[in-house]
Design a protein around this motif. Structure first.
Motif, PDB file in Angstrom:
ATOM      1  N   SER B  28       0.817  -1.214   0.000  1.00 44.84           N
ATOM      2  CA  SER B  28       0.000   0.000   0.000  1.00 44.84           C
ATOM      3  C   SER B  28       0.856   1.271   0.000  1.00 44.84           C
ATOM      4  CB  SER B  28      -0.955   0.007   1.196  1.00 44.84           C
ATOM      5  OG  SER B  28      -0.227  -0.124   2.390  1.00 44.84           O
ATOM      6  N   ALA B  29       2.167   1.129   0.176  1.00 46.45           N
ATOM      7  CA  ALA B  29       3.053   2.294   0.123  1.00 46.45           C
ATOM      8  C   ALA B  29       3.301   2.765  -1.311  1.00 46.45           C
ATOM      9  CB  ALA B  29       4.390   1.978   0.785  1.00 46.45           C
ATOM     10  N   PHE B  30       2.972   1.931  -2.291  1.00 45.35           N
ATOM     11  CA  PHE B  30       3.121   2.366  -3.682  1.00 45.35           C
ATOM     12  C   PHE B  30       2.140   3.502  -3.951  1.00 45.35           C
ATOM     13  CE2 PHE B  30       6.295  -0.382  -4.758  1.00 45.35           C
ATOM     14  CZ  PHE B  30       5.970  -1.728  -4.807  1.00 45.35           C
ATOM     15  N   GLN B  31       2.684   4.611  -4.415  1.00 42.84           N
ATOM     16  CA  GLN B  31       1.859   5.791  -4.635  1.00 42.84           C
ATOM     17  C   GLN B  31       2.004   6.350  -6.051  1.00 42.84           C
ATOM     18  OE1 GLN B  31      -0.327   7.184  -2.381  1.00 42.84           O
ATOM     19  NE2 GLN B  31       0.087   5.371  -1.125  1.00 42.84           N
ATOM     20  N   TYR B  32       3.020   5.903  -6.772  1.00 40.70           N
ATOM     21  CA  TYR B  32       3.316   6.462  -8.103  1.00 40.70           C
ATOM     22  C   TYR B  32       3.397   5.307  -9.082  1.00 40.70           C
ATOM     23  CZ  TYR B  32       4.447  10.352  -5.120  1.00 40.70           C
ATOM     24  OH  TYR B  32       4.371  11.339  -4.171  1.00 40.70           O
ATOM     25  N   PHE B  33       2.725   5.465 -10.200  1.00 36.98           N
ATOM     26  CA  PHE B  33       2.527   4.339 -11.106  1.00 36.98           C
ATOM     27  C   PHE B  33       2.896   4.737 -12.529  1.00 36.98           C
ATOM     28  CE2 PHE B  33       0.399   2.113  -7.785  1.00 36.98           C
ATOM     29  CZ  PHE B  33      -0.222   3.107  -7.048  1.00 36.98           C
ATOM     30  N   MET B  34       3.596   3.844 -13.182  1.00 35.48           N
ATOM     31  CA  MET B  34       4.061   4.103 -14.531  1.00 35.48           C
ATOM     32  C   MET B  34       3.763   2.915 -15.440  1.00 35.48           C
ATOM     33  SD  MET B  34       7.431   5.597 -12.939  1.00 35.48           S
ATOM     34  CE  MET B  34       6.643   5.213 -11.381  1.00 35.48           C
ATOM     35  N   TRP B  35       3.604   3.200 -16.694  1.00 35.97           N
ATOM     36  CA  TRP B  35       3.564   2.172 -17.730  1.00 35.97           C
ATOM     37  C   TRP B  35       4.685   2.461 -18.722  1.00 35.97           C
ATOM     38  CZ3 TRP B  35       0.776  -2.195 -17.753  1.00 35.97           C
ATOM     39  CH2 TRP B  35      -0.318  -2.272 -16.884  1.00 35.97           C
ATOM     40  N   TYR B  36       5.474   1.415 -18.978  1.00 38.79           N
ATOM     41  CA  TYR B  36       6.534   1.495 -19.973  1.00 38.79           C
ATOM     42  C   TYR B  36       6.202   0.548 -21.125  1.00 38.79           C
ATOM     43  CZ  TYR B  36       9.729   3.975 -16.783  1.00 38.79           C
ATOM     44  OH  TYR B  36      10.327   4.894 -15.951  1.00 38.79           O
ATOM     45  N   ARG B  37       6.591   0.939 -22.327  1.00 39.44           N
ATOM     46  CA  ARG B  37       6.474   0.092 -23.502  1.00 39.44           C
ATOM     47  C   ARG B  37       7.888  -0.266 -23.921  1.00 39.44           C
ATOM     48  NH1 ARG B  37       3.594   2.990 -28.300  1.00 39.44           N
ATOM     49  NH2 ARG B  37       5.498   4.246 -28.238  1.00 39.44           N
ATOM     50  N   GLN B  38       8.095  -1.549 -24.211  1.00 39.84           N
ATOM     51  CA  GLN B  38       9.425  -1.994 -24.619  1.00 39.84           C
ATOM     52  C   GLN B  38       9.315  -2.823 -25.890  1.00 39.84           C
ATOM     53  OE1 GLN B  38      11.692  -4.324 -21.743  1.00 39.84           O
ATOM     54  NE2 GLN B  38      13.619  -3.666 -22.669  1.00 39.84           N
ATOM     55  N   TYR B  39       9.867  -2.285 -26.963  1.00 38.48           N
ATOM     56  CA  TYR B  39       9.950  -3.044 -28.198  1.00 38.48           C
ATOM     57  C   TYR B  39      11.094  -4.041 -28.066  1.00 38.48           C
ATOM     58  CZ  TYR B  39       6.811   0.370 -30.319  1.00 38.48           C
ATOM     59  OH  TYR B  39       5.731   1.163 -30.610  1.00 38.48           O
ATOM     60  N   SER B  40      11.018  -5.091 -28.905  1.00 39.44           N
ATOM     61  CA  SER B  40      12.009  -6.156 -28.835  1.00 39.44           C
ATOM     62  C   SER B  40      13.426  -5.592 -28.980  1.00 39.44           C
ATOM     63  CB  SER B  40      11.722  -7.173 -29.939  1.00 39.44           C
ATOM     64  OG  SER B  40      12.626  -8.227 -29.885  1.00 39.44           O
ATOM     65  N   ARG B  41      14.289  -5.943 -28.053  1.00 38.53           N
ATOM     66  CA  ARG B  41      15.696  -5.589 -28.085  1.00 38.53           C
ATOM     67  C   ARG B  41      15.940  -4.082 -27.948  1.00 38.53           C
ATOM     68  NH1 ARG B  41      19.245  -9.597 -29.865  1.00 38.53           N
ATOM     69  NH2 ARG B  41      18.208 -11.579 -30.130  1.00 38.53           N
ATOM     70  N   LYS B  42      14.976  -3.365 -27.349  1.00 37.39           N
ATOM     71  CA  LYS B  42      15.134  -1.928 -27.109  1.00 37.39           C
ATOM     72  C   LYS B  42      14.942  -1.654 -25.626  1.00 37.39           C
ATOM     73  CE  LYS B  42      15.313  -0.847 -31.534  1.00 37.39           C
ATOM     74  NZ  LYS B  42      16.559  -0.339 -32.153  1.00 37.39           N
TER      75      LYS B  42
END
Lengths: 115, 112
Positions: B28-42
């Motif tokens: 519950s201490a998580f307060q900041y949320f991100m989404w990352y996109r990763q293309y193959s081998r990048k």
């Protein structure tokens, strides 16, 4: 500009070689990171530098030696690696480590193969 | 139990579909949320960053956070073949542990 650059893109080395990975950012960020990523796994944090000082070492073997010559540059020196160290090595940077909530921007990575 | 659980996929959808990617967390201490996109081998590329419950929209992408249920989602509308990548959720706590905690990633393929 949110660019983090890494060189080389690919590196093949033998177990007795010494090589270095280089990372550079010109965003004025004061925190820089090294991550290791194996195939189909998320990145694993290795080291954190804050204001050019090592803040975090996630129990990484001594065959990996980080260096932060200045606020824009981060190196990772490699020596006597093992085949299981083959992975994508990612560099990232953020505005300030102490704030903790700053977004991390990743470089394209160096794909390392250890023979 | 992992701190962050992410549907592993792989997920395959036709072009134009709405995609839903999900993560749950236990800390519950998580307060900041991100989404990352990763293309193959990048390297991972930041898509969305949010810190409050509710929705945040950016073009075809909507990030949704429900802190009461400890659940975050990323919706992609009108999905394109160029959206084919691995999507990683990531979180940071408000406490002293400032490292990003990643989900395991969901591999998405959008078929033309």
């Amino acid at each position: 500009d949110t660019e983090v650059t890494q060189t080389p893109k690919h590196l093949v080395m033998g177990m007795t070689n010494k090589k270095s990975l280089k990372c550079e950012q010109h965003m004025g960020h004061r925190a820089m990171y090294w991550y290791k990523q194996k195939a189909k796994k998320p990145p694993e944090l290795m080291f954190v530098y804050s204001y050019e000082k090592l803040s975090i070492n996630e129990s990484v073997p001594s065959r990996f030696s980080p260096e932060c010559p200045n606020s824009s540059l981060l190196n990772l020196h490699l020596h006597a690696l093992q085949p299981e160290d083959s992975a994508l090595y990612l560099c990232a940077s953020s505005q300030d480590w102490d704030r903790g909530t700053d977004t991390q921007y990743f470089g394209p990575g160096t794909r390392l193969t250890v023979l | 139990q992992k701190e962050v659980e992410q549907d592993p996929g792989p997920l395959s959808v036709p072009e134009g579909a709405i995609v839903s990617l999900n993560c749950t967390y236990s800390n519950s201490a998580f307060q900041y949320f991100m989404w990352y996109r990763q293309y193959s081998r990048k390297g991972p590329e930041l898509l969305m960053y949010t810190y409050s419950s509710g929705n945040k929209e950016d073009g075809r992408f909507t990030a949704q956070v429900d802190k009461s249920s400890k659940y975050i989602s990323l919706f992609i509308r009108d999905s394109q073949p160029s959206d084919s990548a691995t999507y990683l959720c990531a979180m940071v706590s408000s406490g002293s542990a400032r490292q990003l905690t990643f989900g395991s990633g969901t591999q998405l393929t959008v078929l033309p």
